[in-house]
Design an enzyme around this catalytic site. Structure first.
Site, PDB file in Angstrom:
ATOM      1  N   GLU A   1      46.316  48.404  25.653  1.00  0.00           N
ATOM      2  CA  GLU A   1      45.765  47.182  25.064  1.00  0.00           C
ATOM      3  C   GLU A   1      45.411  47.363  23.597  1.00  0.00           C
ATOM      4  OE1 GLU A   1      44.954  48.319  28.077  1.00  0.00           O
ATOM      5  OE2 GLU A   1      45.593  46.698  29.405  1.00  0.00           O
TER       6      GLU A   1
ATOM      7  N   HIS B   1      37.641  43.260  37.916  1.00  0.00           N
ATOM      8  CA  HIS B   1      38.667  42.253  37.621  1.00  0.00           C
ATOM      9  C   HIS B   1      38.127  40.832  37.658  1.00  0.00           C
ATOM     10  CE1 HIS B   1      41.612  45.370  37.684  1.00  0.00           C
ATOM     11  NE2 HIS B   1      42.637  44.572  37.795  1.00  0.00           N
TER      12      HIS B   1
END
Lengths: 332, 325
Positions: free
Chosen positions: A60, A128
């Site tokens: 990322e 998540h």
């Protein structure tokens, strides 16, 4: 006017920008071979070719940095972080670089970049199912938009891509399929403008993003019970436009803040603080905030449903405000 | 390949050294605040490597950025003014020592989060390729040179940068200035692979070079830049030694004065001076003359910074965004 989903509205804005400006390109995890994790850019590779939309390694910081460097040198990257949970791996790139470049080099460099990232949950448990809206909204130099309707999703996405500065564009997996009227033609929704969605005289509900559809449901139910609630959609959480909120609050003298985040030190905390300071003379009852219960997100379906806010949470908070009750925020 | 003008390089190295000595003085006199990371001892790396770049090439560097800025041809006056926190500085007094930049010279700035800027450099290289291949801008043949220290090669950004640069065959030279310390932590303590160039070897060709020899540095940088322009990323590990502390306020508990003195024989300026004298390109007298001229120039530079106005207080609120709200 056509009625389309939030997801399709985003897609229209992205497609329009990709068609009109070859400097615009999309990078992200699983945007090509997997054909887009949530389907927003499905089929774009066939339409625009492999150089305009590219699968990135699961790195990322790496591809956020790629985007920032490319933006500095004149391109218009759209960086799709698969979810906000993964985007925190790129926080240094966003906070220490994208947000600071223009200022710390005395205005020499710009960083016209859009980071797309959805919040959301659905039995995905602790890592998540989070919201980090406040991380970005905290940071001078960033703009943070969080559309809650299909109309705003398209208009804000167009505005974000055209904006010369870094924009964090927070979506939500729970509302990709909500529908609304969206013009086919091109338009933008200005960044930094809140929107009064419904006027009312009893209480002002303030929200954004995923909470807007819940708030709309809540407002209808409350209306059927004779409670006239106003609803303000912040749409942008930096820069914050408090005027429509205060204007409504000056009439209702009561407020509920509905944000899908942990309540303490969240975006809602800031809204409450502004109402207490800027709206102090108009305050008739304690403000209530609606958010996640302050626990890491549990997996079990019943536990998860127990700790996330919904339309009922908003309705209950409104009733508590109208009853003059004081809210206690529980942290453990 | 253009012939290297060693005398010009010598002069630039002396200029950098003198600039840094003046910075130290002004820091001691509290005219310069914050962190001040001096480049003393590493001058041959910047001058050798940056001399291999063309005007259309790009430069991204770390927080020890004074030498790179001067080697790239940035004027010393606005640099010193930036250190003084004055409105005439390269960043209008908003960036300071660690954030020199000049867009007009494709000097994309010094960055102060160790390792992070490798990714920005990789992104700039990506944009060059994109402009050439997607936007059809045939004149986009620039190369990015990215400087960083040995301490920057342990974090994840390093591996993300070299891996992605190789994946997309980007025009970039990664240049590690191995000065043997990550701040105060010795190389052998902070990393398992002390031959830094080997860390990048699965991804791209590279080599270790003598960063204290400006001639060798230039020759290998020219090779690296050409490789990056025509084939893809290249890695240089320049061996050098920082003769001053990590910052001007560093008590240097991690090494002794004897340790430093033992390394003075590798001082790149002394080495080059001797080489030039041996080759009859310079005399002691001429060297003294250069020192004098540079010293005089620095007096003017410091004076410029001193006499420049501090930024107006309203400047605190400008340039947060490029388009004011």
């Amino acid at each position: 006017m056509p009625v389309i989903t939030y997801s399709e509205a985003l897609r229209q804005a992205l497609r329009e920008a990709m068609t009109n400006d070859p400097r615009v390109f999309i990078i992200g995890e699983d945007v090509v071979h997997y054909d887009s994790a949530y389907g927003v850019t499905k089929g774009f590779e066939k339409e625009f070719g492999p150089e305009r939309i590219k699968d990135m390694p699961i790195a990322e910081a790496g591809y956020a940095g790629l985007g920032i460097g490319a933006a500095m040198n004149g391109l218009r990257p759209i960086v799709e972080m698969m979810t906000t949970n993964f985007a925190i791996l790129a926080l240094d790139m966003i906070i220490n670089h994208a947000a600071k470049l223009h200022y710390m080099f005395g205005g020499q460099f710009t960083c016209p970049i859009v980071f797309r990232m959805p919040n959301g949950y659905g039995q995905l448990s602790a890592t998540h199912s989070q919201a980090f809206d406040n991380y970005y909204a905290y940071m001078p130099g960033l703009k943070v938009v969080v559309p809650g309707t299909p109309y705003d999703a398209k208009g804000l996405m167009k505005a974000a891509i055209e904006d010369p500065d870094p924009v964090i564009f927070i979506e939500h997996t729970g509302i990709y399929n909500i529908k609304g009227e969206v013009p086919e033609e091109s338009y933008t929704v200005p960044i930094g403008k809140s929107n009064l969605l419904r006027d009312g005289k009893d209480v002002t509900i303030v929200g954004y993003g995923r909470m807007i559809p819940y708030c709309q449901q809540a407002v209808e139910t409350l209306a059927s019970e004779g409670i006239d609630a106003a609803l303000v959609d912040l749409r942008t959480i930096r820069p914050l436009d408090m005027e429509p909120v205060l204007e409504s609050f000056r009439k209702t003298n009561r407020a509920v803040i509905a944000t899908e985040e942990w309540t303490s030190v969240g975006v809602g905390s800031e809204i409450a603080a502004r109402l207490y300071t800027e709206g102090f003379d108009h305050l008739d009852a304690p403000i209530w905030r609606v958010g996640f219960d302050e626990v890491p997100m549990p997996y079990a379906k019943n536990l998860e449903a127990h700790v996330v806010p919904n339309a009922d949470s908003v309705i209950q908070a409104v009733k508590n405000v109208l009853a003059g009750k004081t809210q206690k925020i529980r942290q453990q | 390949m253009e012939k290297q003008d060693l005398l010009a390089d010598y002069r630039t190295m002396v200029l950098i050294r003198s600039f840094e000595e003046h910075c130290q003085q002004q820091y001691t006199r509290a005219r310069i605040g914050g962190f001040l990371h001096l480049y003393v001892g590493q001058e041959a790396v910047a001058v050798g490597a940056i001399g291999a770049l063309k005007a259309q090439d790009h430069l991204v560097t770390h927080y020890r950025d004074h030498g790179h800025a001067l080697a790239r041809g940035l004027e010393p006056k606005p640099l010193m003014a930036e250190l003084f926190g004055r409105s005439t500085g390269t960043g209008k007094g908003k960036g300071g020592s660690m954030h020199f930049a000049d867009k007009n010279k494709n000097f994309w700035g010094g960055y102060a989060i160790v390792g992070a800027h490798l990714l920005l450099a990789m992104g700039i290289a990506y944009s060059i390729k994109y402009k050439r291949e997607v936007l059809g801008q045939a004149d986009q043949d620039g190369v990015v040179m990215c400087f960083f220290g040995d301490g920057a090669t342990n974090g994840g950004e390093f591996y993300e940068a070299v891996s992605m640069a190789a994946l997309y065959k980007l025009p970039i030279v990664f240049l590690c200035e191995n000065n043997e310390f990550a701040m105060g932590t010795p190389l052998s303590v902070h990393t398992s692979v002390t031959e830094i160039h080997k860390k990048a070897s699965p991804f791209m060709p590279g080599e270790r070079v003598n960063g204290n020899d400006v001639e060798e540095m230039r020759a290998r940088a020219l090779y690296a830049v050409n490789h990056a322009r025509t084939e893809g990323p290249y890695f240089l590990e320049a061996m050098t030694y920082r003769l001053r502390g990590h910052s001007a306020a560093d008590p240097q508990m991690y090494r002794t004065r004897d340790d430093i003195n033992a390394r003075r024989s590798g001082d790149p300026i002394a080495l080059l001076k001797q080489k030039l004298i041996d080759q009859n390109l310079l005399t002691e007298k001429q060297a003294k003359q250069i020192d004098k001229e540079v010293e005089k120039e620095m007096d003017v530079v410091v004076q410029f910074a001193e006499e420049s106005p501090a930024p107006d207080l309203s400047e605190a609120w400008t340039e947060i965004y490029s388009k004011p709200l």
